[in-house]
Scaffold this active site. Structure first.
Site, short mmCIF file in Angstrom:
data_model
loop_
_atom_site.label_atom_id
_atom_site.label_comp_id
_atom_site.label_asym_id
_atom_site.label_seq_id
_atom_site.Cartn_x
_atom_site.Cartn_y
_atom_site.Cartn_z
N SER A 116 -9.34 1.59 3.35
CA SER A 116 -8.51 2.34 2.43
C SER A 116 -7.50 1.50 1.65
O SER A 116 -6.88 2.00 0.70
CB SER A 116 -7.76 3.44 3.19
OG SER A 116 -6.89 2.88 4.16
N LYS B 195 0.85 -1.18 0.00
CA LYS B 195 0.00 0.00 0.00
C LYS B 195 0.90 1.24 0.00
O LYS B 195 1.90 1.30 0.72
CB LYS B 195 -0.88 -0.04 1.24
CG LYS B 195 -1.93 1.07 1.34
CD LYS B 195 -2.77 0.83 2.60
CE LYS B 195 -3.85 1.89 2.78
NZ LYS B 195 -4.64 1.63 4.01
N SER C 82 -9.82 -0.64 7.38
CA SER C 82 -9.13 -0.46 6.10
C SER C 82 -8.42 -1.71 5.58
O SER C 82 -7.94 -1.72 4.46
CB SER C 82 -8.11 0.69 6.20
OG SER C 82 -8.78 1.92 6.22
#
Length: 537
Positions: A188, A107, A212
């Protein structure tokens, strides 16, 4: 106590001993192969890391950058093939972890001290690379894993506006769900989850403050582990809250997630929260018991169900599977103080974000932004690019907060931790002598809406979803795919006491072996069975 060496043999044995496993049922291609299957091929000489990396890079080009255009990957490592070749050369002389030679995506809020940027999805961080690898990236490289690229995310890990569309960032645009392209991947960790689901990589790293990892894993039909706070170092990760942030694995099966967690877990002197991590970190693949459900006491938190009928149906199917495999189901179980967590969490995150993002930006050189106030001003200047879809009211609320010594903050933090942990999850577990708590992870993926933002359903707007209790307490949770509706995956989440990862992994693995729920995505334009509107072709 130091962390035991990760055992490749244990992982291979666990996978091959259970032919009904989700991993064993995947097609015999690199695209959806498990870590153990890839290692077998590399040991046999029919595959090497360079070939594997080239296959994934080509699939990213075909699936992510063109074709369905998922927008899951922000950048690929320009040195990936060279690094893979070096790993292949050294392979025979190394004592190898399961991740040796395996490409991993990160990420893009995780620092890498290489030629890739770390942007958190914001154009404000594109002027210079991070100076150093994050601690978990150091562990990955030491294990022989190949950092192949960075994934798209909800900008600033979904902490800029409450009206945001998950998976959208100024740098990468909107990530799409590979099961139905008009649906949202949740966030996210949107790009990490979508990339794993689409076979762009075998495993990826996400981060979670609240939901997330759990939400995108569920809506992309994969496994996500949100570890105990302090099991994985946060050093070098763009923060929201030092009281809730953690990185964790995303994978298509529990075995691969356990192998990845085994590598990234452990103490780090740069992160005081990890002081006890080495006492608890272990080789989590040793918890991969096909009979992991037998005798386990699992409590159903009905307060976290009832919001979405398809999720409730899948929950009932999961409960039936667990009972059939010897689990003792206590239903319902009450989780005390659940509706009281939202207000306390909101206060804590606002204070923490201002403090933590300012501290992080101080570690970055070559940027034009150095504080949260600078970020707010940047977005205002770059509104056409950065605020075309949504604003930054969360930034502004955080900037208005004072220091972490203010009574409003210390009171909210103390209350949040007490209500979520000792008086919440711990009390529920103790009352019925439970090993874990169970709920739907989320409903099926909602339609991406850049105007109104995310459409996450909840029976009680003060309850932040099934991820919130474990997130606020800093306790572990794991989601695994459990069923389907209209071609969209639905997951269940298991959560429990601090440091209970081995128990949760054992339960999730035992469930996975018998549910056989995972299916590859079809990259449909919309969901299966969508009715045609009048006048439609």
């Amino acid at each position: 106590m130091s962390r035991p060496a990760v055992c490749l043999a244990a992982l291979v044995t666990a996978l091959l001993a259970a032919p009904a496993s989700a991993a064993a049922a995947t097609p015999p291609t690199a695209t959806y192969a498990s870590i153990a299957q890839l290692q077998q091929r590399m040991d046999a000489g029919t595959l090497d890391s360079r070939q594997l990396t080239r296959q994934f890079l080509e699939r990213i080009r075909q699936i992510d950058q063109s074709g369905p255009a998922l927008h899951a990957v922000l950048a690929t490592n320009p040195d990936a093939l060279q690094l893979a070749a070096a790993l292949d050369t050294a392979r025979r002389s190394k004592t190898r972890s399961p991740l040796y030679g395996i490409p991993v995506l990160l990420k893009d809020n995780i620092d890498t001290g290489d030629r890739m940027l770390t942007t958190a999805g914001s154009l404000a961080l594109t002027d210079a690379s991070a100076p150093h690898d994050a601690a978990l990236v150091e562990r990955l490289r030491k294990s022989g894993a190949l950092v192949m690229g960075k994934t798209n995310l909800s900008e600033w890990a979904n902490y800029r506006s409450s009206n945001a569309s998950s998976g959208w960032s100024g740098v990468g645009g909107q990530t799409r769900n590979p099961y139905a392209l008009d649906r949202n991947p949740c966030g996210s960790s949107a790009g990490s989850a979508a990339a794993v689901a689409a076979g762009l990589v075998t495993v990826a790293i996400g981060t979670e403050t609240d939901g997330s990892i759990i939400c995108p894993a569920s809506m992309n039909g994969i496994v996500g582990i949100k570890p105990t706070l302090g099991l994985v170092s946060r050093n070098g990760i763009v923060p929201i809250s030092h009281n809730q942030d953690t990185a964790g694995p995303l994978a298509r099966n529990v075995a691969d997630a356990a192998a990845l967690l085994s590598v990234i877990a452990g103490s780090d002197p740069r992160d005081p929260a990890t002081a006890d991590a080495d006492k608890h970190a272990t080789d989590y693949t040793r918890s991969l018991d096909p009979n992991g459900l037998k005798g386990k006491r699992i409590g159903v938190v009905r307060q976290l169900a009832g919001a979405e009928p398809n999720a409730d149906r899948v929950l009932e199917q999961a409960i039936a599977t667990m009972k059939a495999q010897g689990a003792i189901i206590v239903d319902p179980v009450t989780l005390p103080h659940l509706s009281e967590l939202g207000a306390q969490e909101s206060t804590v995150l606002q204070y923490d974000f201002k403090h933590d993002i300012n501290a992080y930006l101080a570690t970055r050189t070559g940027l034009k932004v150095h504080t949260l106030a600078d970020l707010i001003a940047f977005d205002q200047r770059e509104a056409a690019r950065e605020m075309h879809w949504f604003g930054q009211e969360l930034f502004e609320r955080a900037e208005a907060k004072g220091p972490l010594t203010e009574k409003a903050y210390t009171d909210a933090l103390t209350k949040a931790k007490q209500l979520a942990g000792p008086d919440g999850i711990d009390a529920a577990l103790a009352k019925d002598h439970l090993d874990a708590l169970l709920a739907p992870s989320q409903g099926p993926a909602f339609v991406t809406d850049p105007i109104l933002g995310d459409h996450i359903l909840s029976g009680d707007p003060t309850i932040g979803g099934a991820s919130q209790p474990a997130a606020v307490a800093g306790y572990p949770s794991i989601t695994v795919s459990a069923g389907w509706t209209h071609g969209l995956p639905i997951g269940i989440v298991l959560f429990g006491a601090k440091w209970s990862e081995p128990t949760l992994i054992s339960i999730a693995y035992g469930f996975e072996q018998h549910s056989q729920a995972w299916q590859p995505p079809k990259f449909l334009d919309t969901v299966e069975g969508t009715p045609q509107l009048a006048g439609s072709p």
